[in-house]
Motif scaffolding. Sequence first.
Motif, PDB file in Angstrom:
ATOM      1  N   MET A 158       0.838  -1.198   0.000  1.00  0.00           N
ATOM      2  CA  MET A 158       0.000   0.000   0.000  1.00  0.00           C
ATOM      3  C   MET A 158       0.876   1.252   0.000  1.00  0.00           C
ATOM      4  N   LYS A 159       0.431   2.248  -0.732  1.00  0.00           N
ATOM      5  CA  LYS A 159       1.186   3.494  -0.799  1.00  0.00           C
ATOM      6  C   LYS A 159       1.182   4.192   0.557  1.00  0.00           C
ATOM      7  N   PRO A 160       2.246   4.935   0.866  1.00  0.00           N
ATOM      8  CA  PRO A 160       2.257   5.681   2.129  1.00  0.00           C
ATOM      9  C   PRO A 160       1.186   6.770   2.126  1.00  0.00           C
ATOM     10  N   LEU A 161       0.814   7.229   3.330  1.00  0.00           N
ATOM     11  CA  LEU A 161      -0.261   8.198   3.473  1.00  0.00           C
ATOM     12  C   LEU A 161       0.296   9.589   3.740  1.00  0.00           C
ATOM     13  N   PHE A 162      -0.197  10.558   2.966  1.00  0.00           N
ATOM     14  CA  PHE A 162       0.061  11.969   3.248  1.00  0.00           C
ATOM     15  C   PHE A 162      -1.247  12.581   3.715  1.00  0.00           C
ATOM     16  N   VAL A 163      -1.219  13.189   4.894  1.00  0.00           N
ATOM     17  CA  VAL A 163      -2.405  13.851   5.446  1.00  0.00           C
ATOM     18  C   VAL A 163      -2.240  15.358   5.264  1.00  0.00           C
ATOM     19  N   GLN A 164      -3.255  15.980   4.689  1.00  0.00           N
ATOM     20  CA  GLN A 164      -3.250  17.424   4.480  1.00  0.00           C
ATOM     21  C   GLN A 164      -4.360  18.048   5.312  1.00  0.00           C
ATOM     22  N   TRP A 165      -3.963  18.775   6.367  1.00  0.00           N
ATOM     23  CA  TRP A 165      -4.945  19.476   7.197  1.00  0.00           C
ATOM     24  C   TRP A 165      -5.183  20.842   6.564  1.00  0.00           C
ATOM     25  N   GLY A 166      -6.376  21.025   6.047  1.00  0.00           N
ATOM     26  CA  GLY A 166      -6.731  22.228   5.302  1.00  0.00           C
ATOM     27  C   GLY A 166      -6.845  21.910   3.823  1.00  0.00           C
ATOM     28  N   GLY A 167      -8.078  21.783   3.355  1.00  0.00           N
ATOM     29  CA  GLY A 167      -8.307  21.416   1.949  1.00  0.00           C
ATOM     30  C   GLY A 167      -8.631  22.608   1.080  1.00  0.00           C
TER      31      GLY A 167
ATOM     32  N   PHE B 233       2.690  15.680  -3.195  1.00  0.00           N
ATOM     33  CA  PHE B 233       2.849  14.364  -2.566  1.00  0.00           C
ATOM     34  C   PHE B 233       2.109  13.275  -3.327  1.00  0.00           C
ATOM     35  N   PHE B 234       0.995  13.598  -3.949  1.00  0.00           N
ATOM     36  CA  PHE B 234       0.336  12.625  -4.825  1.00  0.00           C
ATOM     37  C   PHE B 234       1.272  12.205  -5.949  1.00  0.00           C
ATOM     38  N   GLN B 235       1.933  13.187  -6.561  1.00  0.00           N
ATOM     39  CA  GLN B 235       2.842  12.867  -7.664  1.00  0.00           C
ATOM     40  C   GLN B 235       4.120  12.192  -7.184  1.00  0.00           C
ATOM     41  N   SER B 236       4.323  12.165  -5.869  1.00  0.00           N
ATOM     42  CA  SER B 236       5.457  11.441  -5.296  1.00  0.00           C
ATOM     43  C   SER B 236       5.066  10.057  -4.802  1.00  0.00           C
ATOM     44  N   GLY B 237       3.823   9.640  -5.095  1.00  0.00           N
ATOM     45  CA  GLY B 237       3.421   8.272  -4.801  1.00  0.00           C
ATOM     46  C   GLY B 237       2.676   8.060  -3.504  1.00  0.00           C
ATOM     47  N   PHE B 238       2.011   9.089  -2.983  1.00  0.00           N
ATOM     48  CA  PHE B 238       1.291   8.983  -1.723  1.00  0.00           C
ATOM     49  C   PHE B 238      -0.214   8.933  -1.937  1.00  0.00           C
ATOM     50  N   ARG B 239      -0.897   8.234  -1.033  1.00  0.00           N
ATOM     51  CA  ARG B 239      -2.335   8.421  -0.884  1.00  0.00           C
ATOM     52  C   ARG B 239      -2.552   9.751  -0.172  1.00  0.00           C
ATOM     53  N   ILE B 240      -3.701  10.380  -0.424  1.00  0.00           N
ATOM     54  CA  ILE B 240      -3.963  11.690   0.165  1.00  0.00           C
ATOM     55  C   ILE B 240      -5.226  11.636   1.020  1.00  0.00           C
TER      56      ILE B 240
END
Length: 394
Positions: free
Chosen positions: A1-10, A22-29
């Motif tokens: 599973m891809k690593p998770l990037f959490v973004q507080w503030g959408g 981070f999406f383009q670096s291979g992360f789930r968002i």
Amino acid sequence: MKPLFVQWGGGNIGRSFIARVFFQSGFRILFIDINQGLVDALNMTRSYTIESVFEEKTTTLVVSDVSAIHASDQEAVNEAIAEAAFLGVSVGRGAWPYIAPSLAQAISYRHARQPDNQLDIILAENIHGCRQFAASLLQPHLSAEVLLDAYVGLAETSIGKMVPIQDPTNPLILRSEPYNDLIVDQKAFHHPLPPSKDIHAVHPIAAYVDRKLFIHNMGHSAAAYLGFALHPDRLTIAEVLKDGSICSQVEEAMKESRDVLLALYPGVFTPSDLDDHIQDLLRRFSNHALGDTVHRVGRDLKRKLRFDDRLLGIIIEAQKLGMHWEGIGRMYVKALSFEAPDAGGTPFLDDVRFLSSLIGLSWREKIRTASSWDESTLSRDLLDVVANKMELLM
């Protein structure tokens, strides 16, 4: 599973810039936000679209593998941050006191379960001294076992991406410029950053934060203030910069900032580095397809005219060094009569109130009040010098 990037503030920066990198670096968002409509839309589609526009060219990117939670769901916030490989925060200065208790609780939750897995937080905020600001708000709410400096990497950034006001009827499509350089503090991270052409780790970060504030933000707002003064009928920054005189005066002011930054940070920048940066910014400011408005760029005068913000902040540094700041000073003077309405003809009400509060004041008192000088530790003698010089620029 891809690593998770959490973004507080959408918001615009969170979705079109930080999450994109981070999406383009291979992360789930995963987004954390207070807008339930946005949370529901992202969870329904699991994706959104970014349209990067420059003049006649549009490039589309679909950001997929996306989910979202509401910021009030503390249990979900705790679990998300416990799993995150990295966390980004982009909520604005005013929201930080409200999110800090919840974020601190989530950090404490992660620490209790993973005491050896530090959390790196990308502070995607245009806040001077953001690391210290965030730490001061988080520390009182952390559990006693969490040593903030040892467990949390608070990474300041320089956010240069320009995103105009969006269509509120469709939160799943954003328009922005095709600039995606994320400049971060090289010394702040506990974990290696992902390989990415867009992530640039630098030291000292303070120099790049100041470059953003005093060249980019200053030049952008200068174009708005001078543009409105000379062409009140032109709605966008690109339109006012078609006037060669405005473009030249904005460039002159940016070069005054350049000279001060070279003096403040010897060895970090070269004159050619900053000249290239200025020319690139002027090109980006002139991007007609972006449709960035004079109203958006210039509004919020109470913040932008403060002693520590984009205009007066660099004027004060220049004055201390005995350097020129007349070009920037003229922009500050123009800002004191900035009333550009939005596309619907409505003025920014906070600015109407702000400008009304200055009516009838002497010139010195006008500058003292507009700049919130009394909130600083700066001397009254310096205020007198700056105000007197500005009066000559009217």
